[in-house]
Scaffold this active site. Structure first.
Site, PDB file in Angstrom:
ATOM      1  N   TYR A   1       0.804  -1.219   0.000  1.00  0.00           N
ATOM      2  CA  TYR A   1       0.000   0.000   0.000  1.00  0.00           C
ATOM      3  C   TYR A   1       0.838   1.271   0.000  1.00  0.00           C
ATOM      4  O   TYR A   1       0.282   2.362  -0.016  1.00  0.00           O
ATOM      5  CB  TYR A   1      -0.872   0.039   1.257  1.00  0.00           C
ATOM      6  CG  TYR A   1      -2.275  -0.459   1.075  1.00  0.00           C
ATOM      7  CD1 TYR A   1      -2.528  -1.813   0.919  1.00  0.00           C
ATOM      8  CD2 TYR A   1      -3.340   0.418   1.076  1.00  0.00           C
ATOM      9  CE1 TYR A   1      -3.822  -2.276   0.779  1.00  0.00           C
ATOM     10  CE2 TYR A   1      -4.644  -0.039   0.939  1.00  0.00           C
ATOM     11  CZ  TYR A   1      -4.872  -1.382   0.790  1.00  0.00           C
ATOM     12  OH  TYR A   1      -6.143  -1.838   0.659  1.00  0.00           O
TER      13      TYR A   1
ATOM     14  N   LYS B   1       3.512 -14.096   6.106  1.00  0.00           N
ATOM     15  CA  LYS B   1       3.809 -15.113   5.095  1.00  0.00           C
ATOM     16  C   LYS B   1       5.330 -15.143   4.964  1.00  0.00           C
ATOM     17  O   LYS B   1       5.898 -15.012   3.871  1.00  0.00           O
ATOM     18  CB  LYS B   1       3.114 -14.727   3.775  1.00  0.00           C
ATOM     19  CG  LYS B   1       3.196 -15.760   2.678  1.00  0.00           C
ATOM     20  CD  LYS B   1       2.146 -16.842   2.783  1.00  0.00           C
ATOM     21  CE  LYS B   1       2.348 -17.879   1.699  1.00  0.00           C
ATOM     22  NZ  LYS B   1       1.449 -19.030   1.828  1.00  0.00           N
TER      23      LYS B   1
END
Ligand code: NAD
Length: 361
Positions: free
Chosen positions: A124, A191
């Site tokens: 973002y 992750k």
């Protein structure tokens, strides 16, 4: 004592739900001086600026704002005004509680989660390169020295970022939030098995900071695993701290667990300023019809009361909201078990019901 609060109505359903929220907050008995300021596409047409300096200046002065959703036109050459606002004011924590209230139309009845989403970095951050542009080609040529044939010349690039500074402060915020709000556990979502450096940094930082909070349980989960597990056993989680994009997606999943977009509040909080806004967007399809659910925005107002440390008013307001939801008569159509129900009320009438309850508490 009176509070100066910047009110940004936004567009789409924004003006309706912020007006409902303003009226409810006024009915708590606290005194607010609302400074109405604009941002977004309509403001661009009016003043030539999407996010006028006067709006930012008002939030900087008042330190706190309530904001309606703002439409992000696709492909018009600028990124989200919401992202710009968060970045300009360094609102690095996006806090999104997802709590079940009795009477809500949901498949679950014991959800009480708080998503703490990092708000400034990750995919973002807006570090992007369009395909086939000279600067993109320059970068690809440079990166090929390290990554060779993994990179094609016609690639577009969005860079995922994570800084030690940004990661530390969001994880610390999550633990402090847990401590302040008597929560038992913080779970870091990542992750890191694939994104070893960005998510790896996020995970390592969380492990390190968790040692400073021995009173709070700490756990770590991979993002795909938690997506499934949250749907099956949401009661296993409490406070979750996540990088920006996972936080965006999973907090919408959280909203789905507690009755949908009309029920999910939020706050964008930094060290100096705070802007409270619902998780949902501007819902242009239902704008101007007085059918939008104001509860997500009103619950964001409730978060603002706690932020202002007005705990008594917050407690009364939460009781009033819970009572209206449990009774189930004066709620908007999205809250009805029967989606074709004829007895749903409008946005402002739902707010009136909460105001009525407040007067009896
Ligand atoms: P959305 O949240 O506006 O709508 C998704 C669905 O939820 C729609 O069916 C809508 O009708 C429903 N919905 C949303 N809020 C509701 C409410 N209060 N009561 C009843 N139903 C409600 O998401 P979207 O359609 O993806 O986005 C529309 C626009 O809003 C886009 O331009 C997007 O960029 C913008 N957006 C803004 C913000 C923000 O200002 N913070 C956040 C998300 C999306």
């Amino acid at each position: 004592m009176s509070y100066n609060v910047t009110l940004i109505p936004g567009d789409g359903i924004g003006p309706e739900v912020t007006e409902a929220t303003r009226r409810v907050l006024d009915a708590t008995g606290l005194e607010f001086n609302w400074e109405v300021k604009n941002a977004g596409g309509e403001e661009l047409e009016r003043s030539g600026s999407l996010l006028p300096e006067g709006t930012l200046e008002s939030v900087r002065r008042n330190k706190v704002a309530i904001k309606g959703p703002i439409t992000t036109p696709i492909g018009k050459g600028f990124r989200s005004i919401n992202v710009a606002l968060r970045q300009s004011l360094d609102l690095y924590s996006c806090v999104r509680p997802c709590k079940f209230y009795k009477g809500v139309n949901s498949r679950y009845d014991s959800v009480d989660l708080v998503f703490v989403r990092e708000n400034m970095e990750d995919l973002y951050a807006g570090v992007e390169y369009r395909e086939n542009q000279p600067e993109t080609k320059r970068l690809i040529t440079e990166m090929k020295k390290d990554f060779g044939s993994k990179l094609r010349d016609d690639m577009a690039l969005s860079i995922k970022t994570a800084s030690a500074y940004g990661t530390r402060r969001i994880v610390k915020y999550a633990f402090e939030y847990a401590r302040d709000n008597n929560r038992r556990k913080v779970t870091v979502v990542h992750k890191a098995n694939i994104m070893k450096f960005t998510d790896g940094l996020f995970l390592d930082t969380a492990r390190e900071i968790s040692k400073e909070y021995p009173d709070i349980e700490f756990s770590e989960v991979i993002v795909d695993a938690i997506t499934m597990h949250l749907v099956q056993y949401p009661e296993d989680y409490d406070v979750l701290v996540l990088p920006n994009l996972y936080g965006d997606i999973l907090s919408d999943l959280g909203a789905g667990l507690i009755g949908g977009p009309g029920m999910a509040p939020g706050g964008n909080i930094g060290d100096e300023f705070a802007v409270f806004e619902a998780t949902h967007g501007s819902a242009p399809q239902i704008a101007g019809q007085n059918i939008a659910n104001p509860l997500a925005m009103i619950l964001s107002g409730l978060m603002m009361l706690r932020h202002l440390r007005e705990f008594d008013a917050a407690k009364r307001l939460e009781k009033a909201i819970a009572a209206v939801i449990e009774e189930g008569n004066k709620v908007t159509i999205d809250m009805k078990h029967d989606r074709n129900a004829h007895d749903a009320v409008g946005t402002q009438e739902a707010a009136d019901a909460i105001i009525g309850k407040l007067q009896t508490l």
